[in-house]
Design a protein around this motif. Sequence first.
Motif, mmCIF file in Angstrom:
data_model
loop_
_atom_site.group_PDB
_atom_site.id
_atom_site.type_symbol
_atom_site.label_atom_id
_atom_site.label_comp_id
_atom_site.label_asym_id
_atom_site.label_seq_id
_atom_site.Cartn_x
_atom_site.Cartn_y
_atom_site.Cartn_z
ATOM 1 N N ARG A 103 -6.570 5.374 5.144
ATOM 2 C CA ARG A 103 -7.134 4.332 6.004
ATOM 3 C C ARG A 103 -7.117 4.789 7.463
ATOM 4 N NH1 ARG A 103 -4.954 -1.814 6.035
ATOM 5 N NH2 ARG A 103 -6.094 -1.812 4.069
ATOM 6 N N GLU A 141 0.841 -1.186 0.000
ATOM 7 C CA GLU A 141 0.000 0.000 0.000
ATOM 8 C C GLU A 141 0.881 1.242 0.000
ATOM 9 O OE1 GLU A 141 -3.934 -0.637 2.503
ATOM 10 O OE2 GLU A 141 -2.154 -1.102 3.669
ATOM 11 N N GLU A 161 -2.421 5.799 0.720
ATOM 12 C CA GLU A 161 -3.517 4.894 1.074
ATOM 13 C C GLU A 161 -3.531 4.607 2.569
ATOM 14 O OE1 GLU A 161 -2.470 1.772 -1.516
ATOM 15 O OE2 GLU A 161 -3.745 2.444 -3.180
#
Length: 441
Positions: free
Chosen positions: A167, A159, A163
């Motif tokens: 999150r 990731e 990202e």
Amino acid sequence: MYDRAAKGERAVLVQTVRAGDSDAAARLDEFAELAASAGASAVARVFARVDTPNARFLLGTGKVEELRELKLANDADLILVNDTLTPVQERNLEKFCECRVVGRTGLILDIFALRARSHEGKLQVELAQLKHMATRVVRGWSGLDSQRGGSIGLRGPGETKLELDRRYLRGRIQQLQERLDKVALQREQTRRSRQRNAIPTVSLVGYTNAGKSTLFNRLSGADVYAADQLFATLDPTLRRIDGLPSGPFVLADTVGFIRDLPHDLVAAFQSTLAETRDADLLLHVVDAGDPERDQRMADVDAVLAEIGAAELPQVLVFNKIDTLDDAAPRRDDVEGGRQPRVWISAAQGLGLDLLREAIVEQLGRDRVRTMLHLAPEQGRLRARLYEAGVVQRETPADDGGWALALDAPRTRLQALFGLGDGDGGFLRGALAGVAASHGAE
């Protein structure tokens, strides 16, 4: 990509102007007050005509060039735009001008972060900030494209840092929302307890810096922080007021309103604004000496409508009459006395007796005090009446039902008329001939 400066106190202020705008100068003056409240020093001001918003910058390319030159000439490290910027527009302006760019929403959020003192206030502000930030997680620093992975069992693209940040934001937003839901539940339980004890709530509302906290201190004897600045008070404060003929009531001081209040803030502060939405009476405080006072009143009414408090009874309190020439405390009654206007000076303690008289009259006006008989099969309606906080006491009836003593503003009872399952219709019919009380019993 440039590195964002850690500082940000020398600011260029940008006021957008659209066709038909007649108060651009006044809006820029208010924006300058917001900037000062956040700790920024305005080193330059500029008006920008925006008839058709530029998708890339919001402003026209020529104005953006002028803005960069102003920033360099004044050694500014921050550009504040009194408008709503999309994430793309904000990012493009930052890249072109090589400095931090903040829109109106971001500036107000920053001020709220400075003012929040209570645990709930800090949670609410952080939630609003993260919701605003969630759409703006961009390459503001280097290394966002680094990949995780490489170890046995973890190889692969993994990731990106971007990202992972998104999150984290989603998880933190959910966590804050759950905490605030618990706080809202606690507030609701306290509010229902007051309602069950038939203690009405009077909520101070008004444009920011209208003098609500000073008036709150005068009426309650409290020592809430009050200052001549926008959003000086953020966290809600409640005090019980005794000694009036109408009986005790709870006075609530809440955050001031402002035009174009960010929707994220309205959403985040729902539990706080519930003190206003569920109040029995609103004291709408207005700066009597403000040349824009009519517009300010309209802005407050717009926020009240947004939170569902537009129909609540109001007393218009024109404060700061000491700033007017030859002004004296007085009371003007309009709409048959249903919306009195009281002219006072909270700072000098002028006209407070007139205001107390208006509060007593309004709390007694349209208050329903009556007995209601419910049959044994109407237990659901009984529970709903208790939930609404309109039952003062109860005695069992001979038929196995209940005789309930109701004591509540008619507006609170009317809110129950829309109940389904026939309960609303029964309640409407039972109270159709009940006259409202006028004054305390």
